[in-house]
Motif scaffolding. Structure first.
Motif, PDB file in Angstrom:
ATOM      1  N   LEU A   6       0.840  -1.191   0.000  1.00 57.90           N
ATOM      2  CA  LEU A   6       0.000   0.000   0.000  1.00 57.90           C
ATOM      3  C   LEU A   6       0.874   1.238   0.000  1.00 57.90           C
ATOM      4  O   LEU A   6       1.826   1.336   0.741  1.00 57.90           O
ATOM      5  CB  LEU A   6      -0.886   0.011   1.237  1.00 57.90           C
ATOM      6  CG  LEU A   6      -1.919  -1.106   1.344  1.00 57.90           C
ATOM      7  CD1 LEU A   6      -2.644  -1.010   2.663  1.00 57.90           C
ATOM      8  CD2 LEU A   6      -2.889  -1.049   0.195  1.00 57.90           C
ATOM      9  N   HIS A  10      -2.078   4.089  -4.137  1.00 58.19           N
ATOM     10  CA  HIS A  10      -2.808   2.858  -4.420  1.00 58.19           C
ATOM     11  C   HIS A  10      -4.297   3.131  -4.643  1.00 58.19           C
ATOM     12  O   HIS A  10      -4.824   4.172  -4.269  1.00 58.19           O
ATOM     13  CB  HIS A  10      -2.578   1.833  -3.301  1.00 58.19           C
ATOM     14  CG  HIS A  10      -3.432   2.055  -2.090  1.00 58.19           C
ATOM     15  ND1 HIS A  10      -3.107   2.919  -1.096  1.00 58.19           N
ATOM     16  CD2 HIS A  10      -4.612   1.513  -1.729  1.00 58.19           C
ATOM     17  CE1 HIS A  10      -4.038   2.907  -0.173  1.00 58.19           C
ATOM     18  NE2 HIS A  10      -4.984   2.060  -0.525  1.00 58.19           N
ATOM     19  N   HIS A  12      -7.474   3.061  -3.582  1.00 60.86           N
ATOM     20  CA  HIS A  12      -8.156   2.801  -2.307  1.00 60.86           C
ATOM     21  C   HIS A  12      -9.622   2.407  -2.494  1.00 60.86           C
ATOM     22  O   HIS A  12     -10.180   1.697  -1.655  1.00 60.86           O
ATOM     23  CB  HIS A  12      -8.013   3.984  -1.350  1.00 60.86           C
ATOM     24  CG  HIS A  12      -8.537   3.677   0.012  1.00 60.86           C
ATOM     25  ND1 HIS A  12      -7.988   2.681   0.793  1.00 60.86           N
ATOM     26  CD2 HIS A  12      -9.588   4.154   0.707  1.00 60.86           C
ATOM     27  CE1 HIS A  12      -8.678   2.592   1.908  1.00 60.86           C
ATOM     28  NE2 HIS A  12      -9.660   3.471   1.882  1.00 60.86           N
ATOM     29  N   CYS A  15      -9.693  -1.112  -2.333  1.00 66.82           N
ATOM     30  CA  CYS A  15      -9.571  -1.589  -0.940  1.00 66.82           C
ATOM     31  C   CYS A  15     -10.951  -1.625  -0.297  1.00 66.82           C
ATOM     32  O   CYS A  15     -11.312  -2.605   0.350  1.00 66.82           O
ATOM     33  CB  CYS A  15      -8.720  -0.651  -0.088  1.00 66.82           C
ATOM     34  SG  CYS A  15      -6.960  -0.741  -0.334  1.00 66.82           S
ATOM     35  N   HIS A  49      -6.818   4.323   5.710  1.00 65.45           N
ATOM     36  CA  HIS A  49      -6.092   3.322   6.485  1.00 65.45           C
ATOM     37  C   HIS A  49      -5.680   3.888   7.836  1.00 65.45           C
ATOM     38  O   HIS A  49      -4.797   3.348   8.488  1.00 65.45           O
ATOM     39  CB  HIS A  49      -4.876   2.828   5.700  1.00 65.45           C
ATOM     40  CG  HIS A  49      -5.249   2.020   4.499  1.00 65.45           C
ATOM     41  ND1 HIS A  49      -5.529   0.680   4.565  1.00 65.45           N
ATOM     42  CD2 HIS A  49      -5.433   2.380   3.213  1.00 65.45           C
ATOM     43  CE1 HIS A  49      -5.856   0.235   3.369  1.00 65.45           C
ATOM     44  NE2 HIS A  49      -5.811   1.253   2.517  1.00 65.45           N
TER      45      HIS A  49
HETATM   46 ZN    ZN Z   1      -6.475   1.362   0.573  1.00 63.41          ZN
END
Ligand code: ZN
Ligand code: ZN
Ligand code: ZN
Length: 158
Positions: A6, A10, A12, A15, A49
């Motif tokens: 990460l 990246h 996200h 994610c 995050h």
């Molecule tokens: Zn992420």
């Protein structure tokens, strides 16, 4: 291990999407209900995050498009549900919550927390686990749960 690298650039959104899909299939498999509110809270926690405190979460919930008032105990119950199902982690040193990137993994390893930007990475390490097990057995101690939070600077903030 299938650790995703990460960084600031990246994707996200990917994610978030995969975290929500993972949560849905996991809850289905376990026969527990990922209610709309639980899912919404999980999604808010996955916004980044960085760990999010319960009060920040409540503010975000209220600001979100649903515009519903959710009583704090309801939010805490949802957080408990997400914790019990290993979908999020409690970051004790910050009294906050962060999404789990691997809910099927036995939760025993370390959280590396950036004290500058809050980026929190979950590290699964056999070496750390072996050291804890060894140390516990040397002290005739039986481990029930463990919290390992390491503060420092992430790759982007160093
Ligand atoms: Zn992420
Ligand atoms: Zn985890
Ligand atoms: Zn950082």
């Amino acid at each position: 291990m299938n650790k995703i690298k990460l960084n600031a650039a990246h994707d996200h959104d990917a994610c978030i999407r995969s975290a929500l899909t993972r949560a849905e299939s996991l809850c289905q498999k376990r026969g527990v209900r990922l209610t709309r509110l639980r899912k919404k809270i999980l999604e808010l926690i996955w916004q980044s995050h960085s760990p999010l405190g319960a009060y920040d979460l409540m503010d975000l919930l209220q600001a979100s498009s649903d515009r519903e008032r959710v009583a704090p105990p309801t939010v805490y119950r949802s957080l408990d549900f997400l914790l019990e199902n290993d979908l999020i982690h409690k970051v004790h040193s910050l009294n906050a919550f962060v999404g789990c990137n691997n809910p099927l993994h036995k939760h025993s390893d370390a959280l590396f927390i950036c004290s500058n930007c809050g980026f929190t990475d979950e590290v699964h390490s056999a070496t750390i686990q072996q050291a804890i097990n060894l140390s516990a057995s040397q002290n005739r101690f039986s481990v029930k749960s463990q919290v390992l939070e390491v503060l420092g600077l992430c790759e982007n903030c160093r």
